[in-house]
Scaffold this motif. Structure first.
Motif, mmCIF file in Angstrom:
data_model
loop_
_atom_site.group_PDB
_atom_site.id
_atom_site.type_symbol
_atom_site.label_atom_id
_atom_site.label_comp_id
_atom_site.label_asym_id
_atom_site.label_seq_id
_atom_site.Cartn_x
_atom_site.Cartn_y
_atom_site.Cartn_z
ATOM 1 N N LEU A 11 1.006 -1.164 -0.031
ATOM 2 C CA LEU A 11 -0.110 0.083 0.057
ATOM 3 C C LEU A 11 0.910 1.398 0.039
ATOM 4 N N ALA A 40 -6.585 -5.148 -12.923
ATOM 5 C CA ALA A 40 -7.527 -4.378 -11.963
ATOM 6 C C ALA A 40 -8.675 -5.019 -11.874
ATOM 7 N N THR A 90 -3.516 1.021 -9.176
ATOM 8 C CA THR A 90 -3.779 -0.177 -8.399
ATOM 9 C C THR A 90 -4.163 -1.291 -9.169
ATOM 10 N N GLN A 110 -0.182 -7.646 -4.903
ATOM 11 C CA GLN A 110 -0.787 -6.636 -4.909
ATOM 12 C C GLN A 110 -0.289 -5.324 -4.720
ATOM 13 N N THR A 112 -1.541 -1.505 -4.174
ATOM 14 C CA THR A 112 -2.618 -0.676 -3.907
ATOM 15 C C THR A 112 -2.346 1.152 -3.585
ATOM 16 N N SER A 114 -3.448 4.623 -2.672
ATOM 17 C CA SER A 114 -4.619 5.252 -1.872
ATOM 18 C C SER A 114 -4.250 6.217 -0.705
#
Length: 115
Positions: A11, A40, A90, A110, A112, A114
């Motif tokens: 993240l 995605a 993402t 993954q 991400t 944000s």
């Protein structure tokens, strides 16, 4: 038996950076083209960046100037340096490597973006 192991996802806030790695192990004779794809939610898997055995890298337009693909032949590893990340980056990122004429996929990592 060939295995690709990915690492480096996570993240990150918009504008941040991540570096993905994909290491190949097992019965490896010749590694050809190495590439990164991403998928995605609700979208098709797309090619993000590719580097051939003796040629230069190529990128999808949306990441040009922000992402850099590189390979370390001694370590049988391909990297994806991702800078200035955007929320639209993402996705699950997958490496794909041609080893002795056959394509192999990593397990996916993954990413991400944000706040």
């Amino acid at each position: 038996q060939v295995q690709l192991v990915e690492s480096g996802g996570g993240l990150v806030q918009p504008g941040g950076s991540l570096r993905l790695s994909c290491a190949a192990s097992g019965s490896i004779f010749i590694i050809g083209t190495m590439a990164w794809y991403r998928q995605a939610p609700g979208k098709q898997r797309e090619l993000v960046a590719v580097v051939t055995r003796g040629g230069g890298p190529n990128y999808v337009n949306s990441v040009k100037g922000r992402f850099t693909i590189s390979r370390d032949s001694a370590k049988n590893t391909v990297y994806l340096q991702m800078n200035s990340l955007k929320p639209e980056d993402t996705a699950v990122y997958y490496c794909n490597t041609n080893i002795s004429g056959r394509g192999y996929w990593g397990q996916g990592t993954q990413v991400t973006v944000s706040s």
